[in-house]
Design a protein around this motif. Structure first.
Motif, PDB file in Angstrom:
ATOM      1  N   LEU A 397     -11.510  69.414  32.091  1.00 30.24           N
ATOM      2  CA  LEU A 397     -11.426  68.139  31.246  1.00 30.24           C
ATOM      3  C   LEU A 397     -10.804  68.924  29.473  1.00 30.24           C
ATOM      4  CD1 LEU A 397     -14.780  65.471  32.035  1.00 30.24           C
ATOM      5  CD2 LEU A 397     -11.906  64.714  32.090  1.00 30.24           C
ATOM      6  N   HIS A 398     -11.337  69.504  29.849  1.00 28.48           N
ATOM      7  CA  HIS A 398     -10.991  70.436  28.497  1.00 28.48           C
ATOM      8  C   HIS A 398      -9.620  70.344  28.010  1.00 28.48           C
ATOM      9  CE1 HIS A 398      -9.905  74.377  26.489  1.00 28.48           C
ATOM     10  NE2 HIS A 398     -10.479  73.431  25.127  1.00 28.48           N
ATOM     11  N   GLN A 399      -8.830  71.061  29.653  1.00 25.89           N
ATOM     12  CA  GLN A 399      -7.098  71.176  29.433  1.00 25.89           C
ATOM     13  C   GLN A 399      -6.907  69.654  29.490  1.00 25.89           C
ATOM     14  OE1 GLN A 399      -6.131  74.809  29.603  1.00 25.89           O
ATOM     15  NE2 GLN A 399      -3.516  73.380  29.646  1.00 25.89           N
ATOM     16  N   LYS A 400      -7.296  69.409  29.759  1.00 27.07           N
ATOM     17  CA  LYS A 400      -6.197  67.541  29.610  1.00 27.07           C
ATOM     18  C   LYS A 400      -7.203  66.892  28.132  1.00 27.07           C
ATOM     19  CE  LYS A 400      -6.010  66.964  34.769  1.00 27.07           C
ATOM     20  NZ  LYS A 400      -6.537  65.943  35.851  1.00 27.07           N
ATOM     21  N   VAL A 401      -7.872  67.135  27.311  1.00 29.37           N
ATOM     22  CA  VAL A 401      -8.077  66.490  26.566  1.00 29.37           C
ATOM     23  C   VAL A 401      -7.165  67.362  25.529  1.00 29.37           C
ATOM     24  CG1 VAL A 401      -9.782  66.391  24.207  1.00 29.37           C
ATOM     25  CG2 VAL A 401      -9.868  65.708  26.654  1.00 29.37           C
ATOM     26  N   SER A 402      -6.813  69.266  25.655  1.00 29.52           N
ATOM     27  CA  SER A 402      -6.218  69.519  24.937  1.00 29.52           C
ATOM     28  C   SER A 402      -4.953  69.364  24.433  1.00 29.52           C
ATOM     29  CB  SER A 402      -6.254  70.788  24.602  1.00 29.52           C
ATOM     30  OG  SER A 402      -8.587  71.133  24.782  1.00 29.52           O
ATOM     31  N   GLU A 403      -4.549  68.961  25.923  1.00 29.26           N
ATOM     32  CA  GLU A 403      -2.524  68.834  25.511  1.00 29.26           C
ATOM     33  C   GLU A 403      -2.713  67.632  25.187  1.00 29.26           C
ATOM     34  OE1 GLU A 403      -2.320  68.989  30.151  1.00 29.26           O
ATOM     35  OE2 GLU A 403      -2.057  71.527  30.578  1.00 29.26           O
ATOM     36  N   TYR A 404      -2.938  66.752  25.649  1.00 28.65           N
ATOM     37  CA  TYR A 404      -3.421  64.863  24.942  1.00 28.65           C
ATOM     38  C   TYR A 404      -3.528  65.227  23.510  1.00 28.65           C
ATOM     39  CZ  TYR A 404      -3.648  60.019  24.678  1.00 28.65           C
ATOM     40  OH  TYR A 404      -4.107  58.551  24.149  1.00 28.65           O
ATOM     41  N   ILE A 405      -4.320  65.919  22.932  1.00 30.78           N
ATOM     42  CA  ILE A 405      -4.489  65.941  21.298  1.00 30.78           C
ATOM     43  C   ILE A 405      -3.103  66.879  20.702  1.00 30.78           C
ATOM     44  CG2 ILE A 405      -5.192  67.477  19.840  1.00 30.78           C
ATOM     45  CD1 ILE A 405      -8.060  66.842  20.836  1.00 30.78           C
ATOM     46  N   LEU A 425     -11.704  67.342  16.813  1.00 29.72           N
ATOM     47  CA  LEU A 425     -12.326  66.903  17.817  1.00 29.72           C
ATOM     48  C   LEU A 425     -11.685  67.980  18.897  1.00 29.72           C
ATOM     49  CD1 LEU A 425     -11.613  63.124  17.834  1.00 29.72           C
ATOM     50  CD2 LEU A 425     -13.780  64.519  17.534  1.00 29.72           C
ATOM     51  N   LEU A 426     -10.401  69.024  18.766  1.00 27.67           N
ATOM     52  CA  LEU A 426     -10.474  69.623  19.966  1.00 27.67           C
ATOM     53  C   LEU A 426     -10.973  71.190  18.845  1.00 27.67           C
ATOM     54  CD1 LEU A 426      -8.068  70.637  21.113  1.00 27.67           C
ATOM     55  CD2 LEU A 426      -6.685  72.024  18.952  1.00 27.67           C
ATOM     56  N   THR A 431     -16.441  73.939  22.265  1.00 27.09           N
ATOM     57  CA  THR A 431     -16.714  74.806  22.215  1.00 27.09           C
ATOM     58  C   THR A 431     -17.740  73.501  24.030  1.00 27.09           C
ATOM     59  OG1 THR A 431     -17.312  74.289  20.090  1.00 27.09           O
ATOM     60  CG2 THR A 431     -19.122  74.616  21.460  1.00 27.09           C
ATOM     61  N   LEU A 432     -17.443  72.763  24.067  1.00 30.76           N
ATOM     62  CA  LEU A 432     -18.259  72.768  25.232  1.00 30.76           C
ATOM     63  C   LEU A 432     -17.898  72.796  26.327  1.00 30.76           C
ATOM     64  CD1 LEU A 432     -18.145  68.331  24.190  1.00 30.76           C
ATOM     65  CD2 LEU A 432     -19.423  69.655  24.341  1.00 30.76           C
ATOM     66  N   GLU A 544     -22.358  75.211  16.276  1.00 34.86           N
ATOM     67  CA  GLU A 544     -20.971  74.809  16.156  1.00 34.86           C
ATOM     68  C   GLU A 544     -20.530  73.537  16.001  1.00 34.86           C
ATOM     69  OE1 GLU A 544     -17.039  76.120  15.843  1.00 34.86           O
ATOM     70  OE2 GLU A 544     -18.811  77.516  15.327  1.00 34.86           O
ATOM     71  N   ILE A 545     -21.080  73.145  17.451  1.00 34.19           N
ATOM     72  CA  ILE A 545     -20.561  71.498  16.941  1.00 34.19           C
ATOM     73  C   ILE A 545     -21.204  70.339  15.752  1.00 34.19           C
ATOM     74  CG2 ILE A 545     -21.417  69.218  18.075  1.00 34.19           C
ATOM     75  CD1 ILE A 545     -21.318  71.364  21.326  1.00 34.19           C
ATOM     76  N   ALA A 546     -22.652  71.435  15.602  1.00 32.10           N
ATOM     77  CA  ALA A 546     -23.442  71.103  14.291  1.00 32.10           C
ATOM     78  C   ALA A 546     -22.564  71.115  13.056  1.00 32.10           C
ATOM     79  CB  ALA A 546     -24.943  71.353  13.618  1.00 32.10           C
ATOM     80  N   THR A 547     -22.017  72.132  13.073  1.00 33.44           N
ATOM     81  CA  THR A 547     -21.437  72.710  12.045  1.00 33.44           C
ATOM     82  C   THR A 547     -19.521  71.617  11.927  1.00 33.44           C
ATOM     83  OG1 THR A 547     -22.062  74.468  11.857  1.00 33.44           O
ATOM     84  CG2 THR A 547     -19.669  74.299  10.404  1.00 33.44           C
TER      85      THR A 547
END
Length: 589
Positions: A397-405, A425-426, A431-432, A544-547
């Protein structure tokens, strides 16, 4: 070059300039209008009548019902709007597209070059982006009419061609041939506005008597009806590979245009008389362009008025036509919300990215829970496989979200705020992914312990479980800050981090003390420390997410999308809530 080729190339060249001018004007209008207009339109889908108005306004701006239809299909597929709302917007889009024909009916040949010059000067000289876009609108508007003029000039010799006159006579005598011709033309060009513009130019050519149109209104209307049928192919193509709801919206668009064309065809002589009655009077060759524009508007307005109270019937019809087959089991790594058809609408695309990251975050919560369960009790092959599947799904999912962005950056014009949100968001989804890798490494370390024939003591397991629970709480706190834009201070971040670091340090000391007292196997020290190390990295990921949240990165809410989106929408698919009340997928504004 012979006369036939010269006419053909002139027609194609004029059509190319027309389409280029229309596309550039559409892009510039969208940029000049900005998100404020989109937010205003967001209020216009609360009932079918307002939905029709929204569709008409959006299409008037976009200058293309196909663009509006494709966008709506993308929104429906992603669950952003309901099917009845989408159908009402499609109805309005058919009305909005008639504005192009109305504009073309004006005789602006004497003003084309001044319009082009003024638009060019505004675009070339101004330093302000908004003025530049307005200049591009004016420049493109002039190009659009220049393309019309070119097509008109090269078509004049056709009026004296015996072959062409005979062909037009056949079209007038056989209206069904005109419908077929209009359908095929629009299927090829993929723009009903362009084919209607060509039709207006053809019809404006005088016949042998120099007064009447070479084709006449009765011959032009069937071609116009065919243009309306042909434009549905865009919706059909856009729905391929989309959700069942998206296919139903495309079917509704086809039903609207085909049924309307069928009724108008059956009453063709009466329809032509009504158009002549409501149009300006004068020699046919000088008024037929306006008559065609009026016929186009009258057709779409009338069909909309007929279908508007029958939207529930339309919904039932397309639901019966596109049956709801049992949904196949989806892969964890398959995006639930991303849709490439909304990439040209940055706010809507970022909303979908936010929902998809919420989906990933829920999977991370499940993954942390699985890892904790594996540590807590004697692990089973099934639980190990579940954690591995979750980790693999998150990485995919990370790969596909990254490609979408990345596609979003390439295909849309985001403002600075949207660009920062997309980058943030990327960073969150990356981080996830790292958290998925850490959890998988913890699984590998547990395997290493099991393969050694030894096992962790109950006390050691309890300490690791406690650490996992604290990480889960920190993760939910950090993700809530991103998902709901809730404030989180550096003090909170540092406090949570320090608490976890203290726990992990004390667990290391406790393990060494148990080894010293002979209560724990010294050979497990490296694996135990490796597990603690990866837990420390999980804490860093939460930080990292909180930051990111502290840097004003947050999920885009529905209220921020603006374009023809209602306040509340029921999606066809829901996502399971994570434990401890975590639900990062709702993204409700």
């Amino acid at each position: 070059m012979n006369e036939t080729l010269q006419t053909l190339f002139g027609l194609l060249g004029g059509l190319a300039i027309f389409l280029y001018g229309m596309n550039k004007m559409s892009d510039a209008l969208q940029k000049a209008a900005g998100d404020k207009m989109k937010r205003i339109l967001g209020f216009l889908t609360k009932n079918p009548v307002m939905g029709v108005l929204a569709g008409a306004l959006v299409t008037t701006v976009l200058q293309s019902s196909s663009a509006t239809t494709v966008m709506i299909i993308g929104f429906v597929s992603a669950g952003l709007i309901s099917m009845p709302q989408a159908i009402s917007v499609i109805f309005g889009a058919n009305i909005g597209t008639t504005m192009t024909a109305q504009l073309l009916a004006f005789k602006l040949s004497d003003y084309i070059y001044p319009i082009i010059f003024i638009g060019f000067i505004m675009y070339f000289i101004s330093k302000k982006d908004k003025i530049k876009q307005i200049g591009m609108v004016i420049f493109s508007f002039g190009l659009l009419f220049e393309g019309i003029e070119i097509m008109g000039s090269v078509m004049k010799p056709l009026a004296t061609s015996d072959v062409f006159i005979q062909l037009m006579g056949q079209v007038k005598d056989m209206p069904i041939l005109g419908v077929a011709l209009g359908t095929v033309m629009t299927l090829v060009v993929q723009s009903s506005s362009a084919t209607i513009a060509v039709l207006q130019n053809f019809a404006s050519q005088a016949g042998p008597d120099g007064v009447t149109s070479i084709i006449g209104l009765a011959g032009a209307i069937p071609i116009l009806l065919g243009d309306n049928i042909g434009t549905t192919i865009t919706a059909v193509l856009a729905s391929i590979g989309q959700s069942r709801a998206a296919k139903r919206v495309a079917a509704a668009h086809c039903t609207f245009n085909i049924t309307g064309a069928a009724v108008a065809f059956c009453i063709l002589p009466y329809f032509a008389k009504i158009v002549q009655y409501i149009s300006t009077k004068g020699p046919e060759v000088s008024v037929i362009s306006r008559q065609i524009a009026n016929a186009h508007t009258l057709f779409n307005v009338t069909v909309t008025l007929i279908w508007l109270p029958l939207i529930p019937l339309m919904v039932r019809w397309v639901s019966w036509l596109i049956k709801g087959d049992r949904k196949p089991v989806e892969s964890l790594g398959e995006p639930k919300f991303l849709d490439r058809h909304v990439l040209t609408q940055p706010s809507a695309a970022l909303y979908l990215v936010s929902r998809e990251i919420g989906n990933v975050a829920n999977l991370v919560v499940d993954m942390l829970q699985s890892a904790k369960d594996i540590v807590k009790k004697s692990t089973s092959t099934e639980e190990q496989t579940q954690l591995q599947d979750l980790s693999a799904g998150i990485r995919e999912l990370h790969q596909k979200v990254s490609e979408y962005i990345v596609q979003l950056y390439e295909e849309s014009k985001m403002n600075d705020t949207q660009s920062e949100q997309a980058a943030g968001l990327l960073g969150v989804v990356t981080t996830l992914k790292r958290m998925a890798i850490r959890s998988n490494e913890i699984l590998s370390q547990i395997h290493s312990i099991m393969n050694s024939g030894r096992n962790l003591s109950g006390i050691a397991r309890g300490e690791l479980v406690e650490c996992f629970e604290e990480i889960q709480q920190f993760f939910i706190l950090a993700m809530d800050a991103v998902a709901y834009d809730t404030p989180i201070s550096m003090e909170q971040i540092n406090k949570s981090k320090a608490q976890l670091r203290h726990s992990q340090k004390s667990f290391r000391k406790a393990h060494l003390k148990r080894v010293q007292n002979g209560e724990c196997d010294a050979g497990l020290t490296d694996d135990f420390n490796d597990i603690i190390y990866n837990m420390e990295r999980l804490v860093d990921d939460c930080v990292e997410i909180a930051t990111e949240a502290q840097d004003n990165v947050h999920f885009v809410q529905r209220s921020e999308v603006g374009v023809i989106l209602p306040d509340t929408v029921e999606s066809e698919e829901g996502l399971p809530d994570g434990p401890a009340g975590a639900d990062f997928s709702s993204v409700n504004g």
